[in-house]
Design an enzyme around this catalytic site. Structure first.
Site, PDB file in Angstrom:
ATOM      1  N   ASP A   1      -3.794  16.001  20.893  1.00  0.00           N
ATOM      2  CA  ASP A   1      -2.592  15.850  20.065  1.00  0.00           C
ATOM      3  C   ASP A   1      -2.822  16.236  18.613  1.00  0.00           C
ATOM      4  OD1 ASP A   1      -1.212  15.009  22.247  1.00  0.00           O
ATOM      5  OD2 ASP A   1      -1.069  12.900  21.661  1.00  0.00           O
TER       6      ASP A   1
ATOM      7  N   LYS B   1      -8.343   3.690  11.779  1.00  0.00           N
ATOM      8  CA  LYS B   1      -8.778   2.527  12.559  1.00  0.00           C
ATOM      9  C   LYS B   1      -7.954   2.377  13.827  1.00  0.00           C
ATOM     10  CE  LYS B   1      -9.732  -2.414  12.323  1.00  0.00           C
ATOM     11  NZ  LYS B   1      -8.963  -2.728  13.550  1.00  0.00           N
TER      12      LYS B   1
ATOM     13  N   ALA C   1      -6.856   2.402   7.764  1.00  0.00           N
ATOM     14  CA  ALA C   1      -5.441   2.665   8.029  1.00  0.00           C
ATOM     15  C   ALA C   1      -5.281   3.345   9.400  1.00  0.00           C
ATOM     16  CB  ALA C   1      -4.863   3.513   6.901  1.00  0.00           C
ATOM     17  N   TYR C   2      -4.651   4.504   9.448  1.00  0.00           N
ATOM     18  CA  TYR C   2      -4.395   5.199  10.719  1.00  0.00           C
ATOM     19  C   TYR C   2      -5.692   5.460  11.472  1.00  0.00           C
ATOM     20  CZ  TYR C   2      -2.399   8.745  13.864  1.00  0.00           C
ATOM     21  OH  TYR C   2      -2.000   9.461  14.959  1.00  0.00           O
TER      22      TYR C   2
ATOM     23  N   ARG D   1      -8.986  20.130  22.052  1.00  0.00           N
ATOM     24  CA  ARG D   1      -7.684  20.168  22.709  1.00  0.00           C
ATOM     25  C   ARG D   1      -7.152  18.748  22.766  1.00  0.00           C
ATOM     26  NH1 ARG D   1     -10.384  24.421  24.720  1.00  0.00           N
ATOM     27  NH2 ARG D   1      -9.212  26.296  25.294  1.00  0.00           N
TER      28      ARG D   1
ATOM     29  N   ASP E   1       0.814  -1.210   0.000  1.00  0.00           N
ATOM     30  CA  ASP E   1       0.000   0.000   0.000  1.00  0.00           C
ATOM     31  C   ASP E   1       0.850   1.264   0.000  1.00  0.00           C
ATOM     32  OD1 ASP E   1      -2.365  -1.354  -0.118  1.00  0.00           O
ATOM     33  OD2 ASP E   1      -2.801  -1.227   2.022  1.00  0.00           O
ATOM     34  N   GLY E   2       2.004   1.222   0.670  1.00  0.00           N
ATOM     35  CA  GLY E   2       2.881   2.390   0.674  1.00  0.00           C
ATOM     36  C   GLY E   2       3.356   2.749  -0.717  1.00  0.00           C
TER      37      GLY E   2
ATOM     38  N   ASN F   1      -5.543   8.232   1.547  1.00  0.00           N
ATOM     39  CA  ASN F   1      -5.903   7.642   2.840  1.00  0.00           C
ATOM     40  C   ASN F   1      -6.408   8.668   3.839  1.00  0.00           C
ATOM     41  OD1 ASN F   1      -5.453   4.995   2.241  1.00  0.00           O
ATOM     42  ND2 ASN F   1      -3.595   4.765   3.479  1.00  0.00           N
ATOM     43  N   GLU F   2      -5.509   9.573   4.252  1.00  0.00           N
ATOM     44  CA  GLU F   2      -5.898  10.535   5.280  1.00  0.00           C
ATOM     45  C   GLU F   2      -4.960  11.730   5.302  1.00  0.00           C
ATOM     46  OE1 GLU F   2      -2.691   8.441   6.496  1.00  0.00           O
ATOM     47  OE2 GLU F   2      -4.541   7.313   6.815  1.00  0.00           O
TER      48      GLU F   2
END
EC number: 2.7.1.23
Length: 278
Positions: A160, A175, A172-173, A158, A56-57, A132-133
């Site tokens: 990260d 999930k 991906a991230y 507020r 996928d990368g 993806n995102e």
């Protein structure tokens, strides 16, 4: 399933592979077949079909290489490692891929992508596309930002950071952050918080939000400083971001449709669940 204009012309093919030994072997075989085949022309310039070899990368990298030509390009992926969501063929199925491409009539399967517009304090606007995102984080201190949906303030965040994903990117991230898995036929975005602060003073919804295509998400940081912006597998450090806007792009990514195309739910099961004992 839709179909690109197909005239039976010679197919221009670009082959993109990562540096792994098995990927290079697959690429070498494809090169040797296509260079002597009158139905194909090898070219990384203005291709009709982009073959991504790796995982996928690698497919994400291929997408960004040709993101300005999405209306003309179809992708097909060969995975040479772990199972990928965007890859329909294994490295031992190269002959099957070649046979399917020879029979190809332009049919395609299309997925929505994300469009991002980042406004800086000097008025410049940086635009990008994501398969993806896209995430926004502030590493130095807690990120404080207003989340605005359709020009109405939804919450003061507020924590990260914030992740906005596409349906295919939901596995991906997103999930890993606890977001939902969204089928790619649903044209929507998903906003997921990254380690939000919730107490008596500061409160957010605390769950992912599914945003339909007609709606727009805006993120307005309340503090100047350096922000880390990630677009798929690319990361940027931008200073003094004043606004980040997210939309579903009018364009989509198109994949070559073939008998080997694996359904979305099969991919999810294979990746996260595996074989189920009866």
């Amino acid at each position: 399933m839709t179909q690109m204009n197909y005239t039976g012309k010679v197919k221009r093919v670009a082959i993109i592979a990562n540096g792994k030994y098995q990927s290079k072997r697959v690429a070498s075989k494809l090169f040797s077949v296509f260079k002597d085949d009158p139905d194909f022309y090898l070219s990384k310039k203005n291709p009709d079909i982009v073959i991504s070899i790796g995982g996928d990368g690698m497919l994400l990298s291929a997408f960004h290489m040709y993101e300005k030509e999405l209306d003309k390009v179809r992708f097909v992926g060969i995975h040479t490692g772990h199972l990928g969501f965007y890859t329909d063929y294994r490295d031992f199925e190269v002959d099957k891929l070649i046979d399917n491409l020879r029979k190809d009539k332009g049919e395609q399967i299309s997925y929505p992508i994300l469009k991002v517009a980042i406004t800086l304090d000097d008025g410049r606007v940086v635009k990008a596309r994501a398969l993806n995102e896209a995430t926004v984080k502030r590493i130095e201190k807690t990120m404080v930002a207003d989340v605005i949906i359709n020009h109405v303030k939804f919450e003061s965040f507020r924590g990260d950071g914030i992740s906005v994903s596409t349906p295919t990117g939901s596995t991906a991230y997103n999930k890993s952050l606890g977001g939902a898995v969204l089928h790619p036929t649903i044209e929507a975005l998903q906003l997921t918080e990254i380690s939000s602060l919730n107490n008596r003073v500061f409160r957010t919804l605390g769950s992912s939000i599914i945003i339909p295509k007609k709606d727009k998400i805006e993120l307005v940081p309340k503090r100047l400083g350096i922000y880390t912006i990630s677009i798929d597998n690319k990361t940027y450090q931008l200073k003094n971001v004043t606004k980040v806007e997210y939309f579903i792009d009018d364009e989509k990514i198109h994949f070559v449709s073939s008998p080997s195309h694996t359904s979305f739910w099969e991919r999810v099961k294979d990746a996260f669940i595996g074989e189920i004992d009866s």
